[in-house]
Design a protein around this motif. Structure first.
Motif, PDB file in Angstrom:
ATOM      1  N   GLU A   1      10.686   5.263   2.536  1.00 58.42           N
ATOM      2  CA  GLU A   1      10.913   4.668   3.845  1.00 58.42           C
ATOM      3  C   GLU A   1       9.584   4.832   4.517  1.00 58.42           C
ATOM      4  O   GLU A   1       8.820   5.716   4.166  1.00 58.42           O
ATOM      5  CB  GLU A   1      11.867   5.532   4.657  1.00 58.42           C
ATOM      6  N   HIS A   2       9.308   4.037   5.494  1.00 57.26           N
ATOM      7  CA  HIS A   2       8.069   4.311   6.207  1.00 57.26           C
ATOM      8  C   HIS A   2       8.117   3.779   7.621  1.00 57.26           C
ATOM      9  O   HIS A   2       8.908   2.900   7.938  1.00 57.26           O
ATOM     10  CB  HIS A   2       6.866   3.732   5.476  1.00 57.26           C
ATOM     11  N   THR A   3       7.305   4.364   8.442  1.00 55.77           N
ATOM     12  CA  THR A   3       7.225   3.902   9.826  1.00 55.77           C
ATOM     13  C   THR A   3       5.791   3.475  10.040  1.00 55.77           C
ATOM     14  O   THR A   3       4.867   4.181   9.667  1.00 55.77           O
ATOM     15  CB  THR A   3       7.520   5.038  10.825  1.00 55.77           C
TER      16      THR A   3
ATOM     17  N   LYS B   1       7.446  18.841   2.371  1.00 52.26           N
ATOM     18  CA  LYS B   1       6.148  18.835   1.698  1.00 52.26           C
ATOM     19  C   LYS B   1       5.383  17.553   2.047  1.00 52.26           C
ATOM     20  O   LYS B   1       5.932  16.463   2.024  1.00 52.26           O
ATOM     21  CB  LYS B   1       6.347  18.905   0.186  1.00 52.26           C
ATOM     22  N   ALA B   2       4.136  17.727   2.384  1.00 49.44           N
ATOM     23  CA  ALA B   2       3.369  16.562   2.807  1.00 49.44           C
ATOM     24  C   ALA B   2       2.041  16.415   2.091  1.00 49.44           C
ATOM     25  O   ALA B   2       1.404  17.393   1.737  1.00 49.44           O
ATOM     26  CB  ALA B   2       3.136  16.642   4.303  1.00 49.44           C
ATOM     27  N   VAL B   3       1.676  15.190   1.888  1.00 49.38           N
ATOM     28  CA  VAL B   3       0.400  14.879   1.264  1.00 49.38           C
ATOM     29  C   VAL B   3      -0.387  14.087   2.302  1.00 49.38           C
ATOM     30  O   VAL B   3       0.137  13.158   2.904  1.00 49.38           O
ATOM     31  CB  VAL B   3       0.602  13.977   0.015  1.00 49.38           C
TER      32      VAL B   3
ATOM     33  N   LEU C   1       2.335  11.441   3.692  1.00 49.04           N
ATOM     34  CA  LEU C   1       3.415  11.053   2.805  1.00 49.04           C
ATOM     35  C   LEU C   1       4.257  12.317   2.821  1.00 49.04           C
ATOM     36  O   LEU C   1       3.840  13.357   2.327  1.00 49.04           O
ATOM     37  CB  LEU C   1       2.864  10.788   1.387  1.00 49.04           C
ATOM     38  N   VAL C   2       5.409  12.240   3.470  1.00 49.99           N
ATOM     39  CA  VAL C   2       6.214  13.434   3.692  1.00 49.99           C
ATOM     40  C   VAL C   2       7.554  13.421   2.979  1.00 49.99           C
ATOM     41  O   VAL C   2       8.241  12.396   2.957  1.00 49.99           O
ATOM     42  CB  VAL C   2       6.521  13.569   5.207  1.00 49.99           C
ATOM     43  N   CYS C   3       7.912  14.561   2.457  1.00 50.57           N
ATOM     44  CA  CYS C   3       9.214  14.665   1.803  1.00 50.57           C
ATOM     45  C   CYS C   3      10.238  14.935   2.889  1.00 50.57           C
ATOM     46  O   CYS C   3      10.114  15.906   3.635  1.00 50.57           O
ATOM     47  CB  CYS C   3       9.246  15.793   0.781  1.00 50.57           C
TER      48      CYS C   3
ATOM     49  N   GLU D   1       3.499   6.631   8.727  1.00 54.12           N
ATOM     50  CA  GLU D   1       3.968   7.765   7.950  1.00 54.12           C
ATOM     51  C   GLU D   1       4.908   7.227   6.889  1.00 54.12           C
ATOM     52  O   GLU D   1       5.685   6.315   7.129  1.00 54.12           O
ATOM     53  CB  GLU D   1       4.732   8.758   8.833  1.00 54.12           C
ATOM     54  N   ILE D   2       4.783   7.801   5.728  1.00 53.61           N
ATOM     55  CA  ILE D   2       5.674   7.376   4.645  1.00 53.61           C
ATOM     56  C   ILE D   2       6.592   8.557   4.341  1.00 53.61           C
ATOM     57  O   ILE D   2       6.130   9.683   4.190  1.00 53.61           O
ATOM     58  CB  ILE D   2       4.879   7.034   3.372  1.00 53.61           C
TER      59      ILE D   2
ATOM     60  N   ILE E   1      -2.913  11.431   3.482  1.00 55.72           N
ATOM     61  CA  ILE E   1      -3.433  10.210   2.875  1.00 55.72           C
ATOM     62  C   ILE E   1      -4.331   9.475   3.851  1.00 55.72           C
ATOM     63  O   ILE E   1      -4.231   9.644   5.061  1.00 55.72           O
ATOM     64  CB  ILE E   1      -2.282   9.267   2.465  1.00 55.72           C
ATOM     65  N   GLU E   2      -5.189   8.679   3.303  1.00 54.50           N
ATOM     66  CA  GLU E   2      -6.054   7.890   4.166  1.00 54.50           C
ATOM     67  C   GLU E   2      -5.737   6.440   3.935  1.00 54.50           C
ATOM     68  O   GLU E   2      -5.287   6.058   2.861  1.00 54.50           O
ATOM     69  CB  GLU E   2      -7.512   8.181   3.850  1.00 54.50           C
TER      70      GLU E   2
ATOM     71  N   CYS F   1       9.938  14.107  -2.588  1.00 47.16           N
ATOM     72  CA  CYS F   1       8.863  14.525  -3.479  1.00 47.16           C
ATOM     73  C   CYS F   1       9.448  14.646  -4.879  1.00 47.16           C
ATOM     74  O   CYS F   1      10.670  14.649  -5.036  1.00 47.16           O
ATOM     75  CB  CYS F   1       8.273  15.855  -3.014  1.00 47.16           C
TER      76      CYS F   1
ATOM     77  N   ASN G   1       2.049   9.573  -6.047  1.00 47.77           N
ATOM     78  CA  ASN G   1       2.371  10.970  -5.801  1.00 47.77           C
ATOM     79  C   ASN G   1       3.756  11.363  -6.291  1.00 47.77           C
ATOM     80  O   ASN G   1       4.223  12.475  -6.025  1.00 47.77           O
ATOM     81  CB  ASN G   1       2.242  11.275  -4.308  1.00 47.77           C
ATOM     82  N   GLY G   2       4.414  10.427  -6.941  1.00 49.83           N
ATOM     83  CA  GLY G   2       5.717  10.731  -7.488  1.00 49.83           C
ATOM     84  C   GLY G   2       6.856  10.788  -6.491  1.00 49.83           C
ATOM     85  O   GLY G   2       7.914  11.344  -6.764  1.00 49.83           O
ATOM     86  N   TYR G   3       6.639  10.233  -5.338  1.00 45.53           N
ATOM     87  CA  TYR G   3       7.700  10.253  -4.323  1.00 45.53           C
ATOM     88  C   TYR G   3       8.647   9.082  -4.556  1.00 45.53           C
ATOM     89  O   TYR G   3       8.232   8.001  -4.963  1.00 45.53           O
ATOM     90  CB  TYR G   3       7.108  10.144  -2.915  1.00 45.53           C
ATOM     91  N   THR G   4       9.923   9.330  -4.255  1.00 42.02           N
ATOM     92  CA  THR G   4      10.909   8.263  -4.428  1.00 42.02           C
ATOM     93  C   THR G   4      11.717   8.076  -3.154  1.00 42.02           C
ATOM     94  O   THR G   4      11.514   8.792  -2.181  1.00 42.02           O
ATOM     95  CB  THR G   4      11.899   8.620  -5.554  1.00 42.02           C
TER      96      THR G   4
ATOM     97  N   TRP H   1       0.840  -1.198   0.000  1.00 43.29           N
ATOM     98  CA  TRP H   1       0.000   0.000   0.000  1.00 43.29           C
ATOM     99  C   TRP H   1       0.874   1.246   0.000  1.00 43.29           C
ATOM    100  O   TRP H   1       0.647   2.184  -0.753  1.00 43.29           O
ATOM    101  CB  TRP H   1      -0.897  -0.051   1.238  1.00 43.29           C
TER     102      TRP H   1
END
Lengths: 126, 126
Positions: free
Chosen positions: A103-105, B77-79, B70-72, B107-108, B81-82, B112, A97-100, A89
DNA sequence: ATTCTTGCAAACCCTTTGCAAGCTA
DNA sequence: TAGCTTGCAAAGGGTTTGCAAGAAT
């Protein structure tokens, strides 16, 4: 030495760890405790978690790869969990969203069975 | 005042916010900035995120209930999300282990589109 | 006049680091 | 002896707070 950390099943802060070591009679300074913990974390031997108060908590990490935790916010007891669905997911959302360089928590906090009971008891006393 | 925060689309630390306010000519002390941010966070008006270094970062929260980001990690910059799937998954996992009073962080972090490009450019220069 | 807000500086807490002393190879 | 580990104390960085001055009601 770092052997002491092996026994730690739960997440503890460096300060707590130091206190524990002292109680066991080990003569380790706070500074050294920080140094050991930091080097172990760097080597990927410990899982790190940031509490809401900004304090870092560590835990001996059994697992090798990527995983998450279900942590008791009262006693620190943690269960390692896997979340393949979540991984997928996360990648999808990020890609959309075009993020590269992702990493995630993903951490779940709650009260373990014992602490749930303890807290319930406290409340009924009041 | 706190009006200034309204413009913030991205996650910023209190120190950064203070710097920004100063640059705009607002005369606010660091202490007051901390106080404002803290009270807003208490009122649930801001989303809070802990960086790996323990610094807290805030963002004006559109306030529709529970959500994630979804954070840079470069520009903040943050989006929003649900993640209904993740919510359900978290509840299930926790229930299976007998944990109660749940909370979770999902959190991802990534780069960006703009920052991905910027970083790529930097690398090719070296 | 009372109450809330602000600034300043000091205090706090967690964490890191410089340096000299003790071990180890 | 060369090199790594340790302790101590000081310094750092983010955040909070006591207190007195100023603004608001």
């Amino acid at each position: 030495m770092s052997d002491a950390l092996d026994e730690l099943a739960d997440f503890v802060s460096t300060q707590e760890l130091h206190r524990i070591l002292q109680e066991r009679g080990a003569s380790v300074s706070l500074a050294t405790t920080y140094r050991i913990v930091q080097s172990m974390a760097d080597d990927g031997l410990l899982d790190v978690l940031r509490a809401d108060d900004g304090e870092a908590r560590y835990r001996r990490c059994e697992a090798h790869g990527h995983h998450h935790h279900l942590v008791c916010r009262r006693c620190g007891k943690a269960v390692e969990i896997e979340a393949p669905t979540v991984e997928a997911w996360a990648s999808r959302i990020a890609a959309e969203n075009g993020y590269t360089a992702l990493e995630h928590t993903v951490e779940i906090f709650g009260l373990c069975p014992e602490c749930s009971a303890a807290v319930a008891a406290e409340h009924s006393e009041e």
